[in-house]
Design an enzyme around this catalytic site. Structure first.
Site, PDB file in Angstrom:
ATOM      1  N   HIS A 109      -0.519  -9.443  15.172  1.00 31.71           N
ATOM      2  CA  HIS A 109      -0.421  -8.218  14.381  1.00 31.71           C
ATOM      3  C   HIS A 109      -0.386  -7.022  15.313  1.00 31.71           C
ATOM      4  O   HIS A 109      -1.158  -6.932  16.257  1.00 31.71           O
ATOM      5  CB  HIS A 109      -1.607  -8.067  13.425  1.00 31.71           C
ATOM      6  CG  HIS A 109      -1.536  -6.798  12.625  1.00 31.71           C
ATOM      7  ND1 HIS A 109      -0.767  -6.699  11.482  1.00 31.71           N
ATOM      8  CD2 HIS A 109      -2.085  -5.574  12.820  1.00 31.71           C
ATOM      9  CE1 HIS A 109      -0.865  -5.472  11.005  1.00 31.71           C
ATOM     10  NE2 HIS A 109      -1.659  -4.759  11.801  1.00 31.71           N
ATOM     11  N   ASP A 123      -6.166  -5.085  -1.323  1.00 29.51           N
ATOM     12  CA  ASP A 123      -5.708  -4.245  -0.214  1.00 29.51           C
ATOM     13  C   ASP A 123      -4.489  -3.428  -0.618  1.00 29.51           C
ATOM     14  O   ASP A 123      -4.382  -2.246  -0.279  1.00 29.51           O
ATOM     15  CB  ASP A 123      -5.378  -5.102   1.006  1.00 29.51           C
ATOM     16  CG  ASP A 123      -4.780  -4.270   2.130  1.00 29.51           C
ATOM     17  OD1 ASP A 123      -5.483  -3.400   2.662  1.00 29.51           O
ATOM     18  OD2 ASP A 123      -3.587  -4.466   2.451  1.00 29.51           O
ATOM     19  N   ARG A 131      -5.190   5.083  -0.272  1.00 26.17           N
ATOM     20  CA  ARG A 131      -5.415   5.675   1.056  1.00 26.17           C
ATOM     21  C   ARG A 131      -4.200   6.475   1.505  1.00 26.17           C
ATOM     22  O   ARG A 131      -4.330   7.536   2.124  1.00 26.17           O
ATOM     23  CB  ARG A 131      -5.728   4.582   2.075  1.00 26.17           C
ATOM     24  CG  ARG A 131      -7.085   3.925   1.889  1.00 26.17           C
ATOM     25  CD  ARG A 131      -7.202   2.662   2.717  1.00 26.17           C
ATOM     26  NE  ARG A 131      -7.038   2.941   4.134  1.00 26.17           N
ATOM     27  CZ  ARG A 131      -6.622   2.044   5.026  1.00 26.17           C
ATOM     28  NH1 ARG A 131      -6.289   0.819   4.629  1.00 26.17           N
ATOM     29  NH2 ARG A 131      -6.527   2.366   6.286  1.00 26.17           N
ATOM     30  N   SER A 151      -8.371  -3.808   5.997  1.00 32.10           N
ATOM     31  CA  SER A 151      -7.006  -3.969   5.488  1.00 32.10           C
ATOM     32  C   SER A 151      -6.255  -5.027   6.281  1.00 32.10           C
ATOM     33  O   SER A 151      -5.636  -5.938   5.712  1.00 32.10           O
ATOM     34  CB  SER A 151      -6.275  -2.627   5.558  1.00 32.10           C
ATOM     35  OG  SER A 151      -4.925  -2.771   5.167  1.00 32.10           O
ATOM     36  N   LYS A 176      -5.959  -9.604   5.169  1.00 36.48           N
ATOM     37  CA  LYS A 176      -4.670 -10.298   5.026  1.00 36.48           C
ATOM     38  C   LYS A 176      -4.529 -11.416   6.052  1.00 36.48           C
ATOM     39  O   LYS A 176      -3.977 -12.479   5.752  1.00 36.48           O
ATOM     40  CB  LYS A 176      -3.515  -9.302   5.141  1.00 36.48           C
ATOM     41  CG  LYS A 176      -3.476  -8.264   4.028  1.00 36.48           C
ATOM     42  CD  LYS A 176      -2.184  -7.478   4.011  1.00 36.48           C
ATOM     43  CE  LYS A 176      -2.033  -6.547   5.185  1.00 36.48           C
ATOM     44  NZ  LYS A 176      -2.910  -5.365   5.092  1.00 36.48           N
TER      45      LYS A 176
END
Length: 434
Positions: A82, A161, A168, A183, A187
């Site tokens: 990520h 989320d 947000r 967040s 996931k």
């Protein structure tokens, strides 16, 4: 429980219990808690922060708001990556096929772009016919048959989320380390991977502007992953200028393929992608040391297996794999406009965020989530930080719609000029975790 009490507690800087956090997340996801109250709590968290225990509880509650992918049918240690995002960041398109070609299953759920940052899903969508929203069965099939799977997450993965991120996004509460951590990690923990390599961006065009903040975010995510049994390591990488020469979806596919062909091997983008891939190979058990892993990465480029893996992934999921060899089959712009230097000097900085916004204005990015992209437009950056430039040298190619007016001064304003070469800087700033 009452949301009023949660908001009041956090407003005063108190800590919420695991039960209170679970109550909030469930209510936010099913609509039983008003958006106004969730937005108030998000702002209080943004100002007051969360303890490690609160962040862990929030991550778990968001993870458990939906399904958890079961990848046990795929043999081997599954390793994900990520990135916290940036202009021109197309590392997933490069490292995913490399890692898979080296024998490590690489499952990835990616997002769409918004504002000045591009999304991996949009880049893959530039390949004609490629399905970017896979069912669970299709995702597992792709992972089994090619060792690589990439998809937009389904609505069943961490749905809380999705709801909270939308709030947000419109309440200026995105830049909170506990909220970012929960967040991302909710996931990732729901996605079924056994291990995770994080690329935490740091710099003028990143969420984390300072190295201290980037380290805090990296440590927060590493702690959450470790607490839940996931192997996890974070690299902190510099994000000031655009990453690579391509900004725009089809262009970024082209640059990624060129690197998989063995071109631009010394570029910052290539070196960063290769290092992240090597870290993933170590976590996946395909190499014991960094030099061994780096050698395997290079072998997959040289023997063509990484690019062939990308071809197989594209073809299996309905895409036109011949577009990877013939870029004319990718979406094309209506016109190309050259922007040339108006002076002599050295380029000491490039404003990546400003270029990302210019690319958005061309149609390569979204102002809001409902915008339709033009996948063929973008910016080819023909200059790098530290480069000496003479007046009249090419700086940018602006690929845009036919008859769209391009103002060169907007592109020239993204550059900082000096008469002396700037000091060299490293793209790798730190590494945290196992």
């Amino acid at each position: 429980m009452r949301m009023y009490d949660l908001i009041y507690t956090k407003k005063l800087g108190g800590a919420l219990s695991q039960e209170q956090i679970a109550f909030w997340v469930k209510g936010a996801a099913d609509g039983s808690i008003a958006d106004e109250q969730s937005a108030s709590l998000l702002m209080a968290i943004c100002w007051r922060g969360m303890t490690t225990e609160e962040t862990l509880a929030l991550t778990l509650a968001m993870r458990d708001s939906g399904i958890r992918m079961d990848l046990s049918a795929v043999p081997g240690i599954k390793v994900d990556k990520h990135s916290t995002g940036g202009v021109g960041d197309k590392t997933t398109l490069i490292l995913g096929p490399i890692v898979a070609a080296c024998g490590v299953p690489c499952p990835m759920f990616s997002g769409r772009g918004l504002g000045h940052t591009g999304g991996t899903i949009d880049k893959f969508a530039a390949i004609p016919g490629l399905k970017v929203e896979l069912t669970d069965a299709e995702f597992i099939r792709s992972l089994r048959e090619t060792r690589f799977a990439n998809s937009a997450p389904t609505g069943d993965i961490a749905p809380a989320d999705k709801k909270l991120y939308a709030l947000r996004d419109v309440t200026a509460t995105v830049e909170s380390i506990p909220l970012i951590t929960a967040s991302i990690m909710s996931k990732k923990l729901a996605g079924g991977a056994d291990a995770l390599v994080l690329d935490v961006k740091c710099g003028a065009t990143a969420f984390m502007k300072t190295l201290d903040d980037a380290r805090t975010l990296a440590r927060s995510m590493v702690d959450v992953g470790t607490a839940h049994g996931m192997q996890i390591r974070a690299l902190i990488t510099r994000m000031d200028a655009p990453l690579g020469w391509a900004i725009g979806n089809a262009l970024e596919v082209m640059e990624s393929v060129e690197i998989l062909r063995g071109e631009h091997a010394e570029s910052e983008l290539a070196q960063m992608s290769f290092r992240l891939a090597a870290e993933m190979l170590i976590m996946g058990g395909a190499a014991r040391t960094l030099p061994e892993a780096q050698a395997k990465v290079q072998a997959s480029i040289q023997d063509g297996s990484a690019l062939e893996t990308l071809r197989r992934f594209v073809a299996l999921n309905g895409g036109d794999a011949t577009a990877l060899d013939d870029f004319r089959r990718l979406p094309q712009p209506g016109q190309t406009v050259e922007v040339r230097a108006d002076r002599d000097g050295y380029i000491s900085a490039i404003d990546g965020r400003a270029l990302g916004l210019l690319a958005m204005d061309l149609g390569a990015g979204r102002r809001d989530r409902h915008d339709i992209l033009d996948l063929g437009v973008g910016i080819r950056v023909q200059v790098a930080v530290g480069q000496k430039v003479a007046k009249g040298d090419p700086l940018f190619q602006v690929l845009t719609k036919a008859n769209q007016i391009v103002k060169p001064e907007l592109y020239l304003s993204t550059l900082v000029w000096t008469q002396e070469p700037p000091a060299p800087t490293s793209w790798l700033l730190d590494a945290i975790g196992c």
